[in-house]
Design a protein around this motif. Sequence first.
Motif, PDB file in Angstrom:
ATOM      1  N   ALA A 173       0.954  -1.142   0.066  1.00 36.76           N
ATOM      2  CA  ALA A 173      -0.006   0.129   0.071  1.00 36.76           C
ATOM      3  C   ALA A 173       0.796   1.215  -0.117  1.00 36.76           C
ATOM      4  N   PRO A 174       1.910   1.341   0.743  1.00 38.91           N
ATOM      5  CA  PRO A 174       2.756   2.515   0.545  1.00 38.91           C
ATOM      6  C   PRO A 174       3.127   2.986  -0.610  1.00 38.91           C
ATOM      7  N   ALA A 175       3.674   1.811  -1.184  1.00 39.74           N
ATOM      8  CA  ALA A 175       4.345   2.314  -2.432  1.00 39.74           C
ATOM      9  C   ALA A 175       3.567   2.801  -3.434  1.00 39.74           C
ATOM     10  N   THR A 176       2.065   2.235  -3.616  1.00 38.59           N
ATOM     11  CA  THR A 176       1.072   2.822  -4.453  1.00 38.59           C
ATOM     12  C   THR A 176       0.588   3.882  -3.940  1.00 38.59           C
ATOM     13  N   ALA A 177       0.532   4.498  -2.943  1.00 39.69           N
ATOM     14  CA  ALA A 177      -0.188   5.701  -2.230  1.00 39.69           C
ATOM     15  C   ALA A 177       0.926   6.601  -2.698  1.00 39.69           C
ATOM     16  N   GLN A 178       2.139   6.434  -2.812  1.00 42.35           N
ATOM     17  CA  GLN A 178       3.107   7.407  -2.913  1.00 42.35           C
ATOM     18  C   GLN A 178       3.749   7.466  -4.303  1.00 42.35           C
ATOM     19  N   ALA A 179       2.936   7.780  -5.264  1.00 41.80           N
ATOM     20  CA  ALA A 179       3.583   7.597  -6.555  1.00 41.80           C
ATOM     21  C   ALA A 179       4.670   8.689  -7.119  1.00 41.80           C
ATOM     22  N   GLY A 180       5.684   8.038  -7.529  1.00 49.04           N
ATOM     23  CA  GLY A 180       6.893   9.329  -7.824  1.00 49.04           C
ATOM     24  C   GLY A 180       8.009   8.844  -6.766  1.00 49.04           C
ATOM     25  N   ARG A 181       7.524   8.292  -5.573  1.00 51.98           N
ATOM     26  CA  ARG A 181       8.721   8.273  -4.750  1.00 51.98           C
ATOM     27  C   ARG A 181       9.188   6.840  -4.534  1.00 51.98           C
ATOM     28  N   SER A 182      10.530   6.831  -4.249  1.00 58.47           N
ATOM     29  CA  SER A 182      11.161   5.404  -4.257  1.00 58.47           C
ATOM     30  C   SER A 182      11.606   5.388  -2.758  1.00 58.47           C
ATOM     31  N   TRP A 183      10.713   4.446  -1.895  1.00 56.08           N
ATOM     32  CA  TRP A 183      11.110   4.390  -0.493  1.00 56.08           C
ATOM     33  C   TRP A 183      12.166   3.349  -0.199  1.00 56.08           C
ATOM     34  N   ILE A 184      12.899   3.856   0.918  1.00 52.96           N
ATOM     35  CA  ILE A 184      13.744   2.458   1.381  1.00 52.96           C
ATOM     36  C   ILE A 184      13.476   2.723   2.894  1.00 52.96           C
ATOM     37  N   TYR A 185      12.733   2.015   3.540  1.00 53.46           N
ATOM     38  CA  TYR A 185      12.593   2.376   5.223  1.00 53.46           C
ATOM     39  C   TYR A 185      11.760   3.583   5.192  1.00 53.46           C
ATOM     40  N   ASN A 186      12.150   4.490   6.030  1.00 52.61           N
ATOM     41  CA  ASN A 186      11.471   5.764   5.933  1.00 52.61           C
ATOM     42  C   ASN A 186      12.384   6.824   5.229  1.00 52.61           C
ATOM     43  N   SER A 187      13.246   6.661   4.404  1.00 47.21           N
ATOM     44  CA  SER A 187      13.738   7.693   3.603  1.00 47.21           C
ATOM     45  C   SER A 187      13.341   7.350   1.959  1.00 47.21           C
ATOM     46  N   TYR A 188      13.493   8.356   1.418  1.00 46.17           N
ATOM     47  CA  TYR A 188      13.094   8.195  -0.128  1.00 46.17           C
ATOM     48  C   TYR A 188      13.806   9.119  -1.198  1.00 46.17           C
ATOM     49  N   SER A 189      13.607   8.738  -2.499  1.00 44.08           N
ATOM     50  CA  SER A 189      13.907   9.704  -3.438  1.00 44.08           C
ATOM     51  C   SER A 189      12.686  10.235  -4.054  1.00 44.08           C
ATOM     52  N   LEU A 190      12.560  11.508  -4.592  1.00 48.59           N
ATOM     53  CA  LEU A 190      11.527  11.968  -5.217  1.00 48.59           C
ATOM     54  C   LEU A 190      11.639  12.657  -6.428  1.00 48.59           C
ATOM     55  N   ASP A 191      10.836  12.550  -7.526  1.00 52.90           N
ATOM     56  CA  ASP A 191      11.093  13.482  -8.891  1.00 52.90           C
ATOM     57  C   ASP A 191      10.303  14.794  -8.226  1.00 52.90           C
ATOM     58  N   GLN A 192      10.512  15.750  -8.508  1.00 54.59           N
ATOM     59  CA  GLN A 192       9.848  17.117  -8.010  1.00 54.59           C
ATOM     60  C   GLN A 192       8.522  17.397  -9.080  1.00 54.59           C
ATOM     61  N   GLN A 193       8.100  16.598  -9.717  1.00 50.98           N
ATOM     62  CA  GLN A 193       6.718  16.643 -10.707  1.00 50.98           C
ATOM     63  C   GLN A 193       5.837  17.528  -9.938  1.00 50.98           C
ATOM     64  N   TYR A 194       5.599  17.206  -8.527  1.00 49.42           N
ATOM     65  CA  TYR A 194       4.585  17.805  -7.903  1.00 49.42           C
ATOM     66  C   TYR A 194       4.729  19.204  -7.369  1.00 49.42           C
ATOM     67  N   ILE A 195       5.997  19.484  -7.290  1.00 44.68           N
ATOM     68  CA  ILE A 195       6.574  20.752  -6.610  1.00 44.68           C
ATOM     69  C   ILE A 195       6.782  21.705  -7.811  1.00 44.68           C
ATOM     70  N   PHE A 196       7.549  21.318  -8.631  1.00 46.09           N
ATOM     71  CA  PHE A 196       8.053  22.243  -9.823  1.00 46.09           C
ATOM     72  C   PHE A 196       7.738  21.730 -11.048  1.00 46.09           C
ATOM     73  N   VAL A 197       8.830  21.811 -11.921  1.00 45.38           N
ATOM     74  CA  VAL A 197       8.381  21.272 -13.289  1.00 45.38           C
ATOM     75  C   VAL A 197       8.582  19.918 -13.398  1.00 45.38           C
ATOM     76  N   SER A 198       7.803  19.171 -14.038  1.00 47.88           N
ATOM     77  CA  SER A 198       7.745  17.721 -14.340  1.00 47.88           C
ATOM     78  C   SER A 198       9.080  17.103 -14.551  1.00 47.88           C
ATOM     79  N   TRP A 199       9.581  16.529 -13.650  1.00 45.33           N
ATOM     80  CA  TRP A 199      10.864  15.609 -13.624  1.00 45.33           C
ATOM     81  C   TRP A 199      12.114  16.389 -13.811  1.00 45.33           C
ATOM     82  N   GLY A 200      12.180  17.578 -13.577  1.00 42.21           N
ATOM     83  CA  GLY A 200      13.103  18.480 -13.643  1.00 42.21           C
ATOM     84  C   GLY A 200      14.533  18.261 -12.617  1.00 42.21           C
TER      85      GLY A 200
END
Length: 117
Positions: free
Chosen positions: A19-46
Amino acid sequence: MHRIAKLAAVVVTVAAFSAPATAQAGRSWIYNSYSLDQQYIFVSWGKVLACDLDRDGNSVKAHYTRDDGVSRSIHEERGYGNCEHSEADNTNRVTKHRSQQIRDWATDPYGPWVYRV
């Protein structure tokens, strides 16, 4: 009936962990840390973020590739509650990214690759 109960428990367990993986589309989780593309914040995948949300003393890396095919990484070393971000590039956008937890005394686990679609 006992076999059905075991199967139901397995299905519920798998659903809970996925469930956490599908609920957090765009994030790659490892434990409670993650990487995220900033498509939701700035320009898509910039840009890419590497964020540390664990109070465990481990740092976090984000590995990513851009349209030019060059592999890059960023490293968040300040600890809990901090994020490091990549350079912004609106023409050479991120194609994929994933997180990695950096540990001193154990294997460094990786999160799943997340791809731009």
